[in-house]
Design a protein around this motif. Sequence first.
Motif, PDB file in Angstrom:
ATOM      1  N   VAL B  59       0.830  -1.208   0.000  1.00  0.00           N
ATOM      2  CA  VAL B  59       0.000   0.000   0.000  1.00  0.00           C
ATOM      3  C   VAL B  59       0.866   1.260   0.000  1.00  0.00           C
ATOM      4  N   ASN B  60       2.057   1.155   0.531  1.00  0.00           N
ATOM      5  CA  ASN B  60       2.945   2.314   0.591  1.00  0.00           C
ATOM      6  C   ASN B  60       3.957   2.355  -0.551  1.00  0.00           C
ATOM      7  N   SER B  61       3.817   1.471  -1.493  1.00  0.00           N
ATOM      8  CA  SER B  61       4.766   1.472  -2.610  1.00  0.00           C
ATOM      9  C   SER B  61       4.480   2.669  -3.527  1.00  0.00           C
ATOM     10  N   PRO B  62       5.494   3.125  -4.253  1.00  0.00           N
ATOM     11  CA  PRO B  62       5.342   4.334  -5.075  1.00  0.00           C
ATOM     12  C   PRO B  62       4.191   4.237  -6.080  1.00  0.00           C
ATOM     13  N   VAL B  63       3.820   3.023  -6.470  1.00  0.00           N
ATOM     14  CA  VAL B  63       2.786   2.890  -7.496  1.00  0.00           C
ATOM     15  C   VAL B  63       1.463   3.518  -7.066  1.00  0.00           C
ATOM     16  N   PHE B  64       1.182   3.539  -5.745  1.00  0.00           N
ATOM     17  CA  PHE B  64      -0.066   4.144  -5.283  1.00  0.00           C
ATOM     18  C   PHE B  64       0.076   5.642  -5.034  1.00  0.00           C
ATOM     19  N   GLY B  65       1.308   6.089  -4.907  1.00  0.00           N
ATOM     20  CA  GLY B  65       1.572   7.520  -4.742  1.00  0.00           C
ATOM     21  C   GLY B  65       0.850   8.164  -3.588  1.00  0.00           C
ATOM     22  N   LEU B  66       0.726   7.457  -2.460  1.00  0.00           N
ATOM     23  CA  LEU B  66       0.031   8.038  -1.312  1.00  0.00           C
ATOM     24  C   LEU B  66       0.853   9.158  -0.683  1.00  0.00           C
ATOM     25  N   LEU B  67       0.153  10.217  -0.309  1.00  0.00           N
ATOM     26  CA  LEU B  67       0.861  11.339   0.314  1.00  0.00           C
ATOM     27  C   LEU B  67       1.307  10.979   1.733  1.00  0.00           C
ATOM     28  N   ASN B  68       0.386  10.286   2.461  1.00  0.00           N
ATOM     29  CA  ASN B  68       0.723   9.882   3.836  1.00  0.00           C
ATOM     30  C   ASN B  68       0.811   8.362   3.906  1.00  0.00           C
ATOM     31  N   PRO B  69       1.823   7.879   4.561  1.00  0.00           N
ATOM     32  CA  PRO B  69       1.947   6.439   4.664  1.00  0.00           C
ATOM     33  C   PRO B  69       0.765   5.823   5.415  1.00  0.00           C
ATOM     34  N   VAL B  70       0.319   4.674   4.963  1.00  0.00           N
ATOM     35  CA  VAL B  70      -0.739   3.950   5.649  1.00  0.00           C
ATOM     36  C   VAL B  70      -0.067   2.976   6.601  1.00  0.00           C
TER      37      VAL B  70
END
Lengths: 162, 293
Positions: B59-70
């Motif tokens: 879920v925190n891999s760059p492919v999802f580009g999340l601003l805040n880590p889950v």
Amino acid sequence: MSDIILGIGDYGASKNPGSMVKTYALGSCVAVTMYDPILHLAGMVHVALPESKINRAKSEECPGYFADLGVPLLFDEMVRLGCQRKGRGLIVKMLGGASVMAGNDTFNIGKRNVLAVKKILWTLGMGPVAEDVGANHSRTVSLYADSGLVTVSCPGRGQWQI
Amino acid sequence: MESRITFENVREAIEKLPMLSPNVSRLLQIMADEDYELDDVVNIVKYDAALTAKVLKAVNSPVFGLLNPVTSLDRAISYLGKWIVVSIILSDSTGDLFSRPLAGYEGQQNALWRHDLFAAFSSSEVARYAKQSFEKELAFTAGLLHDIGKYVFAPFWKQASGEALGRIEEGSVADYLAAERVLAGLDHAQVGYEMARYWEFPEPLQQAILYHHTPEQAPERFRALAYAAHLGDMCAMMAGCDTGNDGMQYQLDNGYIEYFELTSESLAQILLETEIQFKQAISSLSLEEEVDK
């Protein structure tokens, strides 16, 4: 086979020839062993906390978890299997009650367990003839029905007897 | 000295690591049922440190580009969705990350798994006594993952571990962690941190893993979490769920007093509550026959 393996809060006794009662990895927990050399009856309880008053529900569900209930229950079991009511001739030993290093009073549950076990044994008119308690290591304990031998082991420290 | 380990050795070993789950077969069984719910998967995944790590990494891999880590597993699985999670699980191979005996520690099969699970529940319980606001879910995850370094470290450590207890007994080192550093050149917490970084865990978890024996050295904003993992680790050892010859051989960091309101009675409650949850988890995961020694 007829060996009895005790988890935390369990107690049990055996007089089957060749059998043993064993519990693994006592950290701050304490094991009390009782042995009747005439009957070759071996019993043990593995207590985790000193007093049952902290959780009445749990104390009803698993009384052996607490020193104040578990030790008398082990003695009752020994009597049920033929040991004299006053516990005459019974060989009692205690093991475990280790502490974490640099532990403060709050974390010294091992010491409180040891004291609680001694107190309840006292009220039952008994005392341990041998003990291997305290220090900073775990103990796996076996009591053999044939001989009454109590062996202790710990990873990296080998095996010994008390 | 031959037994000394370099970070290069560790990195090479980490790069060869698959993420392995001890519950893959159990999860496959559940997924074979057409009516299974996402919650069924969540309930299994959350007790499996390796799979938790993999889901968080995904879920925190760059492919999802999340601003805040889950950092919460429930959120991670909700975000990823059932099928991605299923894909993660299916791509997993048979797991021994937490079940493999720990050679250098003389740890039995599944010892690390039992230890981590107990520590996770303990850390989570400890978190309830925090003096300041604290995320319980994160404490559980930190407890579950705190000792992952032992998996990679144990085979290297085997060469030097024989001297560790002697050094502690003679007082030349303060505890087992110090013995690892002196005899091997680095310790299992540092190795765990390297693994956590390699898998791109969220930073709080990386820090909790690195400082779980030395929480006072953690950066302030991660310190409470590091203490929760530290205390969970201690509770697991006290309850007899250790990982071998290092059981009870670490210093308690009394600085926890600043972060947690613990008394001897509340600690007893923590141990009791943890024991209940631990037993339930072991039973619900159908691992009883595997983990019972």
